[in-house]
Design an enzyme around this catalytic site. Sequence first.
Site, PDB file in Angstrom:
ATOM      1  N   ASP A   9     -41.212   5.729 -52.554  1.00 47.80           N
ATOM      2  CA  ASP A   9     -41.375   6.166 -51.168  1.00 47.80           C
ATOM      3  C   ASP A   9     -40.460   5.333 -50.273  1.00 47.80           C
ATOM      4  O   ASP A   9     -40.038   4.233 -50.654  1.00 47.80           O
ATOM      5  CB  ASP A   9     -42.844   5.990 -50.772  1.00 47.80           C
ATOM      6  CG  ASP A   9     -43.120   6.377 -49.338  1.00 47.80           C
ATOM      7  OD1 ASP A   9     -42.578   7.391 -48.882  1.00 47.80           O
ATOM      8  OD2 ASP A   9     -43.876   5.650 -48.676  1.00 47.80           O
ATOM      9  N   ASP A  56     -40.632   5.058 -46.189  1.00 45.61           N
ATOM     10  CA  ASP A  56     -41.296   4.430 -45.042  1.00 45.61           C
ATOM     11  C   ASP A  56     -42.622   3.806 -45.477  1.00 45.61           C
ATOM     12  O   ASP A  56     -43.482   4.467 -46.060  1.00 45.61           O
ATOM     13  CB  ASP A  56     -41.540   5.465 -43.945  1.00 45.61           C
ATOM     14  CG  ASP A  56     -40.244   6.114 -43.472  1.00 45.61           C
ATOM     15  OD1 ASP A  56     -39.169   5.579 -43.794  1.00 45.61           O
ATOM     16  OD2 ASP A  56     -40.306   7.152 -42.794  1.00 45.61           O
ATOM     17  N   ASP A 111     -47.113   3.644 -50.301  1.00 46.74           N
ATOM     18  CA  ASP A 111     -48.170   3.002 -49.523  1.00 46.74           C
ATOM     19  C   ASP A 111     -49.268   3.958 -49.080  1.00 46.74           C
ATOM     20  O   ASP A 111     -50.202   3.537 -48.408  1.00 46.74           O
ATOM     21  CB  ASP A 111     -47.571   2.319 -48.293  1.00 46.74           C
ATOM     22  CG  ASP A 111     -47.028   3.328 -47.283  1.00 46.74           C
ATOM     23  OD1 ASP A 111     -46.287   4.250 -47.708  1.00 46.74           O
ATOM     24  OD2 ASP A 111     -47.339   3.198 -46.090  1.00 46.74           O
TER      25      ASP A 111
END
Length: 382
Positions: free
Chosen positions: A8, A10, A130
């Site tokens: 990922d 961001d 996240d």
Amino acid sequence: MKKVLFIDRDGTLVIEPPVDYQLDSLEKLEFYPKVMRNLGFIRGKLDFEFVMVTNQDGLGTSSFPEETFWPAHNLMMKTLEGEGITFDDICIDRSMPADNAPTRKPRTGMLGKYMNPDEYDLAGSFVIGDRPTDVELAKNLGCRAIFLQADTTALKPLSEGGQAACEGLEQVCALATTDWDRVAEFLFAGERRAEVRRTTKETDIFVAVDLDGSGRCDICSGLGFFDHMLEQIGKHGGMDLTIRVKGDLHVDEHHTIEDTALALGECLYRSLGSKRGIERYGYALPMDDCLCQVCLDFGGRPWLVWDADFKREKIGDMPTEMFLHFFKSLSDAARMNLNIKAEGQNEHHKIEGIFKALARALKMAVRRDIYHYELPSSKGVL
């Protein structure tokens, strides 16, 4: 077959802007702590392909114009490349959440070529992200997830499909941490977990250890004070510890305590694996009136030096004569040298201090450094 890190962007490579979640200016560009050193290490030492997978809601529309996205993105990529971090593929979905696009994480529409079992080893691959949707993506791909959160609590509210779906996501999650050092250590050196089942005519014992856990404990031996002492090892040692004991307590406490020590010691020994990169040695600590010292060496040679006297016959429901026996059995099974000394007046504080000092010594000794991944021995073997 090829293995992949689906990464990922961001919240994983860079800090996600907290207000509008859009990295749409150079001023907002901030890299995640320690990401460059560790991703560079992973890229240089391991054979994963790097694939960026990111949702950029409405990219190219009036709400997120292209000209605000690319300058920060390109600078991020150029900076990573300067540290030896290059990506084999970049997959950007531009849809909005309400679109339910097949290309939007956690769906796999952008990743079809990686779902070829003849070319890619997805079982040996990972999604790093996240958000819970990153863990869902890992589940949908058939790989495991590295969740950049302190624990898996954030996965529990995902009740779509019921409790079974939540448990499924937690099982997919191989590691939960906010520290990129731990991510690199996990990928490079592997897990340090072990389970031991010891069954005799006198006891039936199950022990599970995760040396790189967070101090979570699930302990039941049938002896309350013994449980309290064993919990100190997990909590203060920073390791997850499960101990379930069925012992012949109708006879006395001896077999329960001795066999638990043997099973725990064997579990510690197995979880250490090759011992590469560990500190090996480890601690003294005060507890009110007491000073307790536990020094240890995972050198492969069991030995116990015991310098602690107790005036009471029992502390709680645990005979004090069994303390020496516990540590001797633990030392033997873990193949470690233990040197234990305790001074003080309060018997409860004295033994609790010993267990806490043992925990801290273990925490020091099992600490692993992947940048100096060698056996800590001049002999070349432990």
